[in-house]
Scaffold this active site. Sequence first.
Site, PDB file in Angstrom:
ATOM      1  N   GLU A 178      69.056 126.430  18.543  1.00 39.83           N
ATOM      2  CA  GLU A 178      67.727 126.271  18.998  1.00 39.83           C
ATOM      3  C   GLU A 178      67.427 126.168  20.189  1.00 39.83           C
ATOM      4  O   GLU A 178      66.623 127.058  20.828  1.00 39.83           O
ATOM      5  CB  GLU A 178      66.803 125.494  18.284  1.00 39.83           C
ATOM      6  CG  GLU A 178      65.402 125.705  18.577  1.00 39.83           C
ATOM      7  CD  GLU A 178      64.818 125.416  17.434  1.00 39.83           C
ATOM      8  OE1 GLU A 178      63.291 125.629  17.554  1.00 39.83           O
ATOM      9  OE2 GLU A 178      64.906 124.763  16.288  1.00 39.83           O
ATOM     10  N   HIS A 225      77.372 126.675   8.495  1.00 33.12           N
ATOM     11  CA  HIS A 225      78.820 125.995   9.360  1.00 33.12           C
ATOM     12  C   HIS A 225      79.743 126.382   8.545  1.00 33.12           C
ATOM     13  O   HIS A 225      80.199 126.292   7.259  1.00 33.12           O
ATOM     14  CB  HIS A 225      78.470 124.467   9.315  1.00 33.12           C
ATOM     15  CG  HIS A 225      76.979 123.973   9.769  1.00 33.12           C
ATOM     16  ND1 HIS A 225      76.687 124.708  10.967  1.00 33.12           N
ATOM     17  CD2 HIS A 225      76.058 123.515   9.118  1.00 33.12           C
ATOM     18  CE1 HIS A 225      75.270 124.148  11.080  1.00 33.12           C
ATOM     19  NE2 HIS A 225      75.237 123.211  10.051  1.00 33.12           N
ATOM     20  N   ARG A 231      83.362 126.194  10.186  1.00 31.10           N
ATOM     21  CA  ARG A 231      84.647 125.301  10.414  1.00 31.10           C
ATOM     22  C   ARG A 231      84.091 123.927  10.818  1.00 31.10           C
ATOM     23  O   ARG A 231      83.083 123.967  11.461  1.00 31.10           O
ATOM     24  CB  ARG A 231      85.264 126.269  11.326  1.00 31.10           C
ATOM     25  CG  ARG A 231      86.466 125.745  11.898  1.00 31.10           C
ATOM     26  CD  ARG A 231      87.222 126.754  12.832  1.00 31.10           C
ATOM     27  NE  ARG A 231      87.567 127.907  12.429  1.00 31.10           N
ATOM     28  CZ  ARG A 231      88.806 128.446  12.092  1.00 31.10           C
ATOM     29  NH1 ARG A 231      89.613 127.365  11.933  1.00 31.10           N
ATOM     30  NH2 ARG A 231      89.132 129.548  11.664  1.00 31.10           N
ATOM     31  N   HIS A 253      66.259 141.590  17.273  1.00 32.63           N
ATOM     32  CA  HIS A 253      65.092 142.319  17.223  1.00 32.63           C
ATOM     33  C   HIS A 253      64.081 141.748  18.314  1.00 32.63           C
ATOM     34  O   HIS A 253      63.872 140.406  18.257  1.00 32.63           O
ATOM     35  CB  HIS A 253      64.433 142.084  15.920  1.00 32.63           C
ATOM     36  CG  HIS A 253      63.175 142.541  15.873  1.00 32.63           C
ATOM     37  ND1 HIS A 253      62.653 143.986  15.869  1.00 32.63           N
ATOM     38  CD2 HIS A 253      61.607 141.803  16.079  1.00 32.63           C
ATOM     39  CE1 HIS A 253      61.173 144.121  15.865  1.00 32.63           C
ATOM     40  NE2 HIS A 253      60.676 142.954  15.920  1.00 32.63           N
ATOM     41  N   GLY A 284      60.466 142.109  19.328  1.00 31.12           N
ATOM     42  CA  GLY A 284      58.930 142.742  19.031  1.00 31.12           C
ATOM     43  C   GLY A 284      58.049 141.932  20.082  1.00 31.12           C
ATOM     44  O   GLY A 284      58.521 141.047  20.908  1.00 31.12           O
TER      45      GLY A 284
END
Length: 140
Positions: A63, A90, A92, A107, A109
Amino acid sequence: MEFDKQYFLEMCNKISEKTLMRTLDIVYTDAGPDFLTATMPVNSRVHQPMGLLHGGAMVALAESVGSAASLILVNPDKQEVRGIEISANHVRSIREGVVTGTARIVHQGKSVHLWEIRITDEKNRLISLCKLTNMILPKR
């Protein structure tokens, strides 16, 4: 206006002072017009009880890099970025070393950005594959 990689990386690292990114030692290391990369050390500070990298720490890296990456594509004087959804697979585990998260735009926009964030280890093996949706808002 041409993308200034050095300026952008310095800005990302500066605005991360006294935040979760600094707590987790996340450092922005590379950028381009449609991607951003950051690293995070894997040690006991980001482990879960079994001694593995905590999934939540990987999501925090994803994030952090994905939200900051949207700043490449907006005018930060006029717009703000808000993460509104994140998912992670997740694939590994890792106990020590450094992981690298690279966000690439899927994308772009006017009001929504979709990013894919690949978190890899030092051997470039996939650790986690994440998807982040950011909302682009007018600055208040």
